[in-house]
Design a protein around this motif. Structure first.
Motif, PDB file in Angstrom:
ATOM      1  N   ALA A 139       8.141   4.697  -0.783  1.00  0.00           N
ATOM      2  CA  ALA A 139       8.741   4.538   0.452  1.00  0.00           C
ATOM      3  C   ALA A 139       8.961   3.870   1.164  1.00  0.00           C
ATOM      4  O   ALA A 139       7.868   3.123   1.824  1.00  0.00           O
ATOM      5  CB  ALA A 139       7.987   6.554   1.147  1.00  0.00           C
ATOM      6  N   MET A 140       9.255   3.652   2.366  1.00  0.00           N
ATOM      7  CA  MET A 140       9.550   2.818   3.304  1.00  0.00           C
ATOM      8  C   MET A 140      10.879   3.895   4.646  1.00  0.00           C
ATOM      9  O   MET A 140      11.413   3.921   4.424  1.00  0.00           O
ATOM     10  CB  MET A 140      10.404   1.513   2.658  1.00  0.00           C
ATOM     11  N   GLY A 141      10.135   2.872   5.915  1.00  0.00           N
ATOM     12  CA  GLY A 141      11.015   3.352   6.777  1.00  0.00           C
ATOM     13  C   GLY A 141      12.149   1.815   7.659  1.00  0.00           C
ATOM     14  O   GLY A 141      11.920   1.096   6.793  1.00  0.00           O
ATOM     15  N   PHE A 142      13.075   2.647   8.127  1.00  0.00           N
ATOM     16  CA  PHE A 142      14.058   1.537   8.444  1.00  0.00           C
ATOM     17  C   PHE A 142      14.144   2.061   9.824  1.00  0.00           C
ATOM     18  O   PHE A 142      13.967   3.047  10.703  1.00  0.00           O
ATOM     19  CB  PHE A 142      15.082   1.641   8.229  1.00  0.00           C
ATOM     20  N   PRO A 143      14.408   0.419  10.934  1.00  0.00           N
ATOM     21  CA  PRO A 143      14.816   0.794  12.251  1.00  0.00           C
ATOM     22  C   PRO A 143      15.935   1.135  12.378  1.00  0.00           C
ATOM     23  O   PRO A 143      16.840   0.521  11.893  1.00  0.00           O
ATOM     24  CB  PRO A 143      14.243  -0.890  12.791  1.00  0.00           C
ATOM     25  N   ALA A 144      16.447   1.071  13.797  1.00  0.00           N
ATOM     26  CA  ALA A 144      17.566   2.051  14.512  1.00  0.00           C
ATOM     27  C   ALA A 144      18.723   0.682  13.684  1.00  0.00           C
ATOM     28  O   ALA A 144      19.456   1.088  13.959  1.00  0.00           O
ATOM     29  CB  ALA A 144      17.392   2.051  15.792  1.00  0.00           C
ATOM     30  N   SER A 145      18.547   0.149  14.377  1.00  0.00           N
ATOM     31  CA  SER A 145      19.365  -1.857  14.180  1.00  0.00           C
ATOM     32  C   SER A 145      19.667  -1.545  12.613  1.00  0.00           C
ATOM     33  O   SER A 145      20.453  -2.505  12.583  1.00  0.00           O
ATOM     34  CB  SER A 145      18.542  -3.296  14.614  1.00  0.00           C
ATOM     35  N   ALA A 146      18.948  -1.377  11.326  1.00  0.00           N
ATOM     36  CA  ALA A 146      19.127  -1.364  10.563  1.00  0.00           C
ATOM     37  C   ALA A 146      20.385  -0.752   9.966  1.00  0.00           C
ATOM     38  O   ALA A 146      21.734  -1.099   9.202  1.00  0.00           O
ATOM     39  CB  ALA A 146      17.687  -0.275   9.372  1.00  0.00           C
ATOM     40  N   LEU A 147      20.914   0.388  11.036  1.00  0.00           N
ATOM     41  CA  LEU A 147      21.821   1.477  10.817  1.00  0.00           C
ATOM     42  C   LEU A 147      22.856   0.880  10.642  1.00  0.00           C
ATOM     43  O   LEU A 147      23.946   0.674   9.825  1.00  0.00           O
ATOM     44  CB  LEU A 147      22.229   2.687  11.649  1.00  0.00           C
ATOM     45  N   SER A 148      22.965  -0.278  11.522  1.00  0.00           N
ATOM     46  CA  SER A 148      24.546  -1.028  11.485  1.00  0.00           C
ATOM     47  C   SER A 148      24.343  -2.332  10.920  1.00  0.00           C
ATOM     48  O   SER A 148      26.015  -3.335  10.443  1.00  0.00           O
ATOM     49  CB  SER A 148      24.088  -1.919  13.395  1.00  0.00           C
ATOM     50  N   LEU A 149      23.609  -2.470   9.657  1.00  0.00           N
ATOM     51  CA  LEU A 149      24.148  -3.683   8.716  1.00  0.00           C
ATOM     52  C   LEU A 149      24.614  -2.712   7.543  1.00  0.00           C
ATOM     53  O   LEU A 149      24.897  -2.972   6.620  1.00  0.00           O
ATOM     54  CB  LEU A 149      22.396  -4.024   8.016  1.00  0.00           C
ATOM     55  N   THR A 164       0.564  -1.065  -0.220  1.00  0.00           N
ATOM     56  CA  THR A 164       0.184   0.127  -0.179  1.00  0.00           C
ATOM     57  C   THR A 164       0.654   1.316   0.135  1.00  0.00           C
ATOM     58  O   THR A 164       0.605   2.302  -0.535  1.00  0.00           O
ATOM     59  CB  THR A 164      -0.721   0.051   1.125  1.00  0.00           C
ATOM     60  N   SER A 165       1.999   0.673  -0.164  1.00  0.00           N
ATOM     61  CA  SER A 165       2.818   1.967   0.023  1.00  0.00           C
ATOM     62  C   SER A 165       3.039   2.799  -1.168  1.00  0.00           C
ATOM     63  O   SER A 165       3.236   2.415  -2.276  1.00  0.00           O
ATOM     64  CB  SER A 165       4.261   1.992   0.569  1.00  0.00           C
ATOM     65  N   GLY A 166       3.258   3.863  -1.359  1.00  0.00           N
ATOM     66  CA  GLY A 166       2.873   4.765  -2.467  1.00  0.00           C
ATOM     67  C   GLY A 166       2.163   6.350  -2.444  1.00  0.00           C
ATOM     68  O   GLY A 166       1.273   5.773  -1.504  1.00  0.00           O
ATOM     69  N   ASP A 167       2.753   7.476  -2.953  1.00  0.00           N
ATOM     70  CA  ASP A 167       1.886   8.631  -2.490  1.00  0.00           C
ATOM     71  C   ASP A 167       0.928   8.397  -4.029  1.00  0.00           C
ATOM     72  O   ASP A 167       0.777   9.729  -4.386  1.00  0.00           O
ATOM     73  CB  ASP A 167       2.958   9.961  -2.323  1.00  0.00           C
ATOM     74  N   GLN A 168       0.808   7.368  -4.826  1.00  0.00           N
ATOM     75  CA  GLN A 168      -0.563   7.382  -5.724  1.00  0.00           C
ATOM     76  C   GLN A 168       0.493   8.564  -7.588  1.00  0.00           C
ATOM     77  O   GLN A 168      -0.796   8.150  -8.324  1.00  0.00           O
ATOM     78  CB  GLN A 168      -2.216   8.507  -5.371  1.00  0.00           C
ATOM     79  N   ASN A 169       2.296   8.726  -6.998  1.00  0.00           N
ATOM     80  CA  ASN A 169       1.903   9.383  -7.905  1.00  0.00           C
ATOM     81  C   ASN A 169       3.619   8.538  -8.568  1.00  0.00           C
ATOM     82  O   ASN A 169       4.489   8.906  -9.176  1.00  0.00           O
ATOM     83  CB  ASN A 169       2.206  10.625  -8.031  1.00  0.00           C
ATOM     84  N   GLY A 170       3.524   6.956  -8.571  1.00  0.00           N
ATOM     85  CA  GLY A 170       5.034   6.646  -8.140  1.00  0.00           C
ATOM     86  C   GLY A 170       6.489   6.635  -7.413  1.00  0.00           C
ATOM     87  O   GLY A 170       7.348   5.871  -7.158  1.00  0.00           O
ATOM     88  N   ASN A 171       5.544   7.167  -6.478  1.00  0.00           N
ATOM     89  CA  ASN A 171       7.141   7.372  -5.381  1.00  0.00           C
ATOM     90  C   ASN A 171       7.069   6.806  -4.092  1.00  0.00           C
ATOM     91  O   ASN A 171       5.869   6.686  -4.054  1.00  0.00           O
ATOM     92  CB  ASN A 171       7.125   8.660  -4.365  1.00  0.00           C
TER      93      ASN A 171
END
Lengths: 300, 280
Positions: free
Chosen positions: A233-243, A224-231
């Motif tokens: 977005a996704m979110g990352f948790p803090a743990s993702a930075l260490s990867l 369902t992510s999307g602004d109806q115009n092709g963009n």
């Protein structure tokens, strides 16, 4: 004895460039020559061009774009219906805007401002080789709520974003205040960076090859992510930075690990095509578990 | 024009004969498969491109802010020591390349020539020595047309050989039945002709090419039902596996690039088909 300004110009390689250094990198005085254009190496604004071929970009041009063209092609009848539907759903405010090109009172005059909160999506052009969905830029944004009580926490976010994207982020200031969270207007609350071109493709490469496969309990971007115009977005948790390999090595240097969000800005006019493009780059999508009106599908 | 009674008779006969296959205007509807193996490695850069990248790399090195060693390596750590050793070795190598040998007592602070090529891929420490595979495989050297490991930087297309003299080499194709879609027909024909040992993905359900041809007059005399065929080509990619020749419908196969295909297929066929194929 070298003057201070000349010392600044000698880097660790300790050699002179081919172009004579007649431009001074300090403040412009009336007796000095004007600063060189930004594309010349002697300007302080100079940004070097691409230093190598990029995997993701080469893949897009050799393979992905052809497949996207085949998959997103609309026969003339369907295309006409799609454009008409978009035009109908997203009408301009005044009828006069539709006849702007021919109306002699409107030509060469500023167009009327949009009033109200209704979102108006752009009308897609007729399809051709130029309208194949392409990745324009990636916006990486970090909101650090700890910055409300202590501004130093912003530094951690700025450093982290700079490490993973190789571009210096700008600080984001709050637009409104929320008393409950002790937030006031124009308070530095986050950082963001926009990357395009070589840094974008290297960032995407890192994400797809290293970070996303190693993330825990992550099954894909919600469909369902999307602004109806092709963009998308996704979110990352803090743990993702260490990867990220840029941060993995010196993890201890970052006092505060924060989550961040990534927005893929594409030239697609529908979310479906945007998702198609990102799937081509091997980013998985997953249907939401919740049922409901938008639970499982995003038909746009 | 034919008299009405004769026309209806031939129509009924046609229906009885060709009850399975799709027909339009007397032409048999056929689904063809443009099965491609995508490029695996980068294309070779143009010499100017290569020089440009080297120049930009040098400029980037000059204009980059100094590497923050303290940020990435902790003081006194093993990693810091290894980093410093690596930098010393690089410097020594650079000086050696220009005949400026490093003296025993101190590190030299002489000028490093501008022609120093800073290649991005260099062999680092002894621990992680990544062996880069060759861009030219054994299949390239032996010109094995059946191998999928040949021409890694180009797109390879599958062409098959039918057991006949003229127009023998072509893309795999077969008739579309009345109860199936183009993709289904294409997938079925590919399996029938080339075996089921390939991992194939069809790109959507839309055809990417069209080719209409008439059957030779000798063939038309025997089978009066079709004048010729209309071929709709479906794009597909192969990810694993290989073709299995059954020696009934096809006798031979080859994986060729767009340019090499001219040597196999008929010129008329190539002219009709070449615009579907990729230059990469």
């Amino acid at each position: 004895m070298l003057s201070r300004s000349k010392l600044f110009l000698y880097n660790r390689y300790q050699f002179l460039s081919a172009v004579p250094r007649i431009f001074n990198k300090t403040f412009l005085h009336t007796y000095q020559k004007s600063s060189p254009p930004a594309n010349l190496p002697d300007s302080y604004l100079f940004y070097p061009g691409r230093t190598s071929m990029l995997r993701m970009e080469e893949f897009y041009h050799s393979t992905l774009s052809t497949d996207l063209m085949i998959l997103s092609y609309k026969d003339p009848e369907s295309e006409r219906k799609f454009i008409e539907k978009r035009q109908k759903e997203h009408l301009p405010i005044k009828k006069s805007v539709l006849t702007r090109d021919t109306n002699p009172f409107a030509i060469n005059r500023p167009s009327p401002k949009s009033r109200g909160n209704k979102k108006r999506l752009p009308v897609p052009p007729k399809q051709c080789h130029k309208t194949i969905p392409k990745l324009l830029k990636i916006d990486v944004h970090c909101m650090i709520k700890e910055a409300i009580h202590s501004k130093q926490h912003l530094l951690s976010g700025i450093m982290a974003l700079q490490c993973i994207t190789s571009e210096r982020p700008t600080v984001v200031y709050s637009k409104t205040g929320v008393a409950q969270w002790k937030l006031r207007k124009d308070m530095p609350i986050g950082c963001k960076v926009s990357i395009s071109g070589p840094p974008m493709y290297t960032f995407l490469d890192k994400l797809v090859e290293i970070v996303l496969p190693r993330m825990k309990e992550w099954h894909g971007i919600p469909i369902t992510s999307g602004d109806q115009n092709g963009n998308i977005a996704m979110g990352f948790p803090a743990s993702a930075l260490s990867l990220f390999p840029d941060i993995e090595g010196n993890y201890d240097m970052f006092p505060l690990m924060t989550g961040f969000d990534v927005i893929f800005n594409t030239t697609a006019y529908t979310d479906y095509e945007g998702r198609m493009l990102l799937s081509g780059f091997q980013i998985p999508f997953t249907p939401r578990k919740k049922m409901g009106r938008k639970g499982r599908t995003n038909r746009n | 024009s034919q008299p009405i009674s004769q026309k209806s008779q031939s129509d009924i006969l046609n229906l009885l004969k060709s009850d399975k296959n799709e027909v339009h205007d007397g032409y048999r509807i056929v689904a063809g498969v443009v099965l491609s193996r995508n490029p695996i490695i980068f294309r070779d850069p143009h010499p100017f491109e290569r020089e440009y990248y080297l120049y930009q790399q040098r400029l980037e090195h000059i204009h980059a802010s100094p590497f923050p060693v303290d940020f990435y390596f902790k003081k006194g750590s093993v990693a810091e020591k290894k980093w410093k050793e690596k930098k010393e070795r690089e410097k020594a190598d650079a000086l050696l390349a220009f005949g400026l040998r490093k003296t025993k007592n101190k590190t030299s602070s002489e000028k490093i020539g501008e022609d120093e090529a800073i290649d991005s891929s260099d062999v680092s420490s002894e621990e992680e020595e990544i062996k880069i595979a060759s861009r030219i495989t054994s299949a390239d050297l032996t010109n094995d047309a059946k191998s999928l490991d040949r021409a890694l930087q180009r797109t390879l297309y599958l062409i098959v050989r039918k057991p006949r003299e003229e127009h023998s080499w072509q893309f795999p194709q077969g008739g579309v039945e009345k109860t199936e879609t183009l993709v289904q027909a294409a997938s079925r024909e590919l399996e029938e002709e080339c075996g089921n040992c390939m991992d194939v993905w069809f790109v959507g359900r839309r055809p990417v090419g069209y080719y209409k041809y008439d059957y030779p007059k000798s063939f038309v005399k025997d089978n009066a039902e079709y004048k010729g065929a209309k071929v709709f080509f479906m794009a597909a990619h192969i990810f694993a596996g290989q073709v299995k020749v059954d020696n009934k419908e096809i006798v031979d196969f080859a994986w060729v690039t767009k340019q090499e295909m001219k040597n196999y297929v008929h010129t008329e066929y190539y002219e009709a088909v070449k615009d579907m194929l990729s230059e990469h």
